[in-house]
Design a protein around this motif. Structure first.
Motif, PDB file in Angstrom:
ATOM      1  N   TYR A 139      12.865  13.970 -12.200  1.00 24.07           N
ATOM      2  CA  TYR A 139      13.626  14.757 -13.160  1.00 24.07           C
ATOM      3  C   TYR A 139      15.090  14.702 -12.777  1.00 24.07           C
ATOM      4  O   TYR A 139      15.436  14.638 -11.595  1.00 24.07           O
ATOM      5  CB  TYR A 139      13.183  16.221 -13.159  1.00 24.07           C
ATOM      6  CG  TYR A 139      11.743  16.427 -13.524  1.00 24.07           C
ATOM      7  CD1 TYR A 139      11.341  16.462 -14.855  1.00 24.07           C
ATOM      8  CD2 TYR A 139      10.776  16.578 -12.546  1.00 24.07           C
ATOM      9  CE1 TYR A 139      10.011  16.646 -15.195  1.00 24.07           C
ATOM     10  CE2 TYR A 139       9.444  16.766 -12.877  1.00 24.07           C
ATOM     11  CZ  TYR A 139       9.071  16.796 -14.198  1.00 24.07           C
ATOM     12  OH  TYR A 139       7.753  16.976 -14.530  1.00 24.07           O
ATOM     13  N   GLU A 185      19.984  25.297 -14.141  1.00 22.04           N
ATOM     14  CA  GLU A 185      18.759  25.363 -14.934  1.00 22.04           C
ATOM     15  C   GLU A 185      17.673  26.193 -14.264  1.00 22.04           C
ATOM     16  O   GLU A 185      16.780  26.719 -14.928  1.00 22.04           O
ATOM     17  CB  GLU A 185      18.155  23.957 -15.162  1.00 22.04           C
ATOM     18  CG  GLU A 185      18.970  23.047 -16.005  1.00 22.04           C
ATOM     19  CD  GLU A 185      19.793  22.087 -15.164  1.00 22.04           C
ATOM     20  OE1 GLU A 185      20.069  21.000 -15.654  1.00 22.04           O
ATOM     21  OE2 GLU A 185      20.174  22.418 -14.031  1.00 22.04           O
ATOM     22  N   SER A 231       4.666  25.331 -13.911  1.00 23.36           N
ATOM     23  CA  SER A 231       3.740  24.509 -14.688  1.00 23.36           C
ATOM     24  C   SER A 231       4.533  23.398 -15.373  1.00 23.36           C
ATOM     25  O   SER A 231       5.769  23.454 -15.453  1.00 23.36           O
ATOM     26  CB  SER A 231       3.032  25.355 -15.748  1.00 23.36           C
ATOM     27  OG  SER A 231       3.958  25.741 -16.758  1.00 23.36           O
ATOM     28  N   LYS A 232       3.839  22.398 -15.907  1.00 24.69           N
ATOM     29  CA  LYS A 232       4.518  21.309 -16.619  1.00 24.69           C
ATOM     30  C   LYS A 232       5.296  21.830 -17.815  1.00 24.69           C
ATOM     31  O   LYS A 232       6.395  21.357 -18.102  1.00 24.69           O
ATOM     32  CB  LYS A 232       3.511  20.252 -17.044  1.00 24.69           C
ATOM     33  CG  LYS A 232       2.992  19.452 -15.891  1.00 24.69           C
ATOM     34  CD  LYS A 232       2.070  18.347 -16.338  1.00 24.69           C
ATOM     35  CE  LYS A 232       1.571  17.596 -15.107  1.00 24.69           C
ATOM     36  NZ  LYS A 232       0.841  16.388 -15.441  1.00 24.69           N
ATOM     37  N   ASP A 233       4.737  22.812 -18.513  1.00 26.56           N
ATOM     38  CA  ASP A 233       5.447  23.397 -19.662  1.00 26.56           C
ATOM     39  C   ASP A 233       6.710  24.125 -19.220  1.00 26.56           C
ATOM     40  O   ASP A 233       7.749  24.054 -19.889  1.00 26.56           O
ATOM     41  CB  ASP A 233       4.535  24.349 -20.442  1.00 26.56           C
ATOM     42  CG  ASP A 233       3.468  23.619 -21.240  1.00 26.56           C
ATOM     43  OD1 ASP A 233       3.646  22.412 -21.531  1.00 26.56           O
ATOM     44  OD2 ASP A 233       2.447  24.252 -21.575  1.00 26.56           O
ATOM     45  N   GLU A 234       6.624  24.858 -18.117  1.00 25.20           N
ATOM     46  CA  GLU A 234       7.798  25.570 -17.611  1.00 25.20           C
ATOM     47  C   GLU A 234       8.869  24.572 -17.180  1.00 25.20           C
ATOM     48  O   GLU A 234      10.058  24.783 -17.449  1.00 25.20           O
ATOM     49  CB  GLU A 234       7.414  26.470 -16.443  1.00 25.20           C
ATOM     50  CG  GLU A 234       6.601  27.676 -16.841  1.00 25.20           C
ATOM     51  CD  GLU A 234       6.088  28.451 -15.638  1.00 25.20           C
ATOM     52  OE1 GLU A 234       6.127  29.685 -15.696  1.00 25.20           O
ATOM     53  OE2 GLU A 234       5.644  27.814 -14.647  1.00 25.20           O
ATOM     54  N   ILE A 235       8.472  23.512 -16.522  1.00 30.33           N
ATOM     55  CA  ILE A 235       9.437  22.493 -16.107  1.00 30.33           C
ATOM     56  C   ILE A 235      10.142  21.923 -17.327  1.00 30.33           C
ATOM     57  O   ILE A 235      11.369  21.806 -17.354  1.00 30.33           O
ATOM     58  CB  ILE A 235       8.752  21.372 -15.300  1.00 30.33           C
ATOM     59  CG1 ILE A 235       8.304  21.907 -13.935  1.00 30.33           C
ATOM     60  CG2 ILE A 235       9.689  20.175 -15.120  1.00 30.33           C
ATOM     61  CD1 ILE A 235       7.446  20.944 -13.138  1.00 30.33           C
ATOM     62  N   LYS A 236       9.374  21.587 -18.348  1.00 29.34           N
ATOM     63  CA  LYS A 236       9.952  21.025 -19.577  1.00 29.34           C
ATOM     64  C   LYS A 236      10.939  22.015 -20.205  1.00 29.34           C
ATOM     65  O   LYS A 236      12.019  21.634 -20.640  1.00 29.34           O
ATOM     66  CB  LYS A 236       8.840  20.689 -20.567  1.00 29.34           C
ATOM     67  CG  LYS A 236       9.318  19.969 -21.785  1.00 29.34           C
ATOM     68  CD  LYS A 236       8.161  19.585 -22.679  1.00 29.34           C
ATOM     69  CE  LYS A 236       8.662  18.916 -23.947  1.00 29.34           C
ATOM     70  NZ  LYS A 236       7.583  18.552 -24.844  1.00 29.34           N
ATOM     71  N   THR A 237      10.585  23.299 -20.239  1.00 30.08           N
ATOM     72  CA  THR A 237      11.461  24.324 -20.812  1.00 30.08           C
ATOM     73  C   THR A 237      12.745  24.467 -20.008  1.00 30.08           C
ATOM     74  O   THR A 237      13.851  24.450 -20.562  1.00 30.08           O
ATOM     75  CB  THR A 237      10.735  25.682 -20.876  1.00 30.08           C
ATOM     76  OG1 THR A 237       9.584  25.551 -21.712  1.00 30.08           O
ATOM     77  CG2 THR A 237      11.645  26.775 -21.423  1.00 30.08           C
ATOM     78  N   LEU A 263      14.155  22.418 -17.824  1.00 29.13           N
ATOM     79  CA  LEU A 263      14.981  21.229 -17.694  1.00 29.13           C
ATOM     80  C   LEU A 263      15.424  20.643 -19.025  1.00 29.13           C
ATOM     81  O   LEU A 263      16.051  19.602 -19.058  1.00 29.13           O
ATOM     82  CB  LEU A 263      14.260  20.173 -16.846  1.00 29.13           C
ATOM     83  CG  LEU A 263      13.956  20.622 -15.416  1.00 29.13           C
ATOM     84  CD1 LEU A 263      13.335  19.482 -14.628  1.00 29.13           C
ATOM     85  CD2 LEU A 263      15.189  21.146 -14.707  1.00 29.13           C
ATOM     86  N   SER A 264      15.128  21.337 -20.133  1.00 31.25           N
ATOM     87  CA  SER A 264      15.586  20.861 -21.441  1.00 31.25           C
ATOM     88  C   SER A 264      16.910  21.501 -21.848  1.00 31.25           C
ATOM     89  O   SER A 264      17.446  21.192 -22.912  1.00 31.25           O
ATOM     90  CB  SER A 264      14.528  21.135 -22.511  1.00 31.25           C
ATOM     91  OG  SER A 264      14.378  22.530 -22.710  1.00 31.25           O
TER      92      SER A 264
END
Length: 74
Positions: free
Chosen positions: A3, A22, A52-58, A60-61
């Motif tokens: 990332y 972030e 979680s993967k969803d939290e990471i995506k949120t 780091l977006s």
């Protein structure tokens, strides 16, 4: 998985301070630039391991822009 994250590094008379905008609370310090870069990379890795993967995506977006401004005082 890799990332890209933003890192802000500040230098003071006591050394270096780094944080990742972030990831709230993800911060560290070091006596040299090399040390603080190593420390923040480790801190980010440990922080991301707790999400979680969803939290990471949120997290780091977020779009973070930086610039310099010249201002007059007085």
């Amino acid at each position: 998985m890799s990332y890209k994250v933003n890192v802000v590094i500040e230098k003071s008379e006591y050394g270096y301070y780094a944080y990742c905008p972030e990831l709230e609370g993800c911060q560290t310090q070091g006596d040299s630039l090399e040390e603080v870069l190593s420390n923040i990379k480790e801190a980010i890795g440990l922080y991301l391991e707790t999400l979680s993967k969803d939290e990471i995506k949120t997290f780091l977006s977020k779009e973070i822009l930086t610039t310099s401004l010249e201002v007059r005082v007085g």
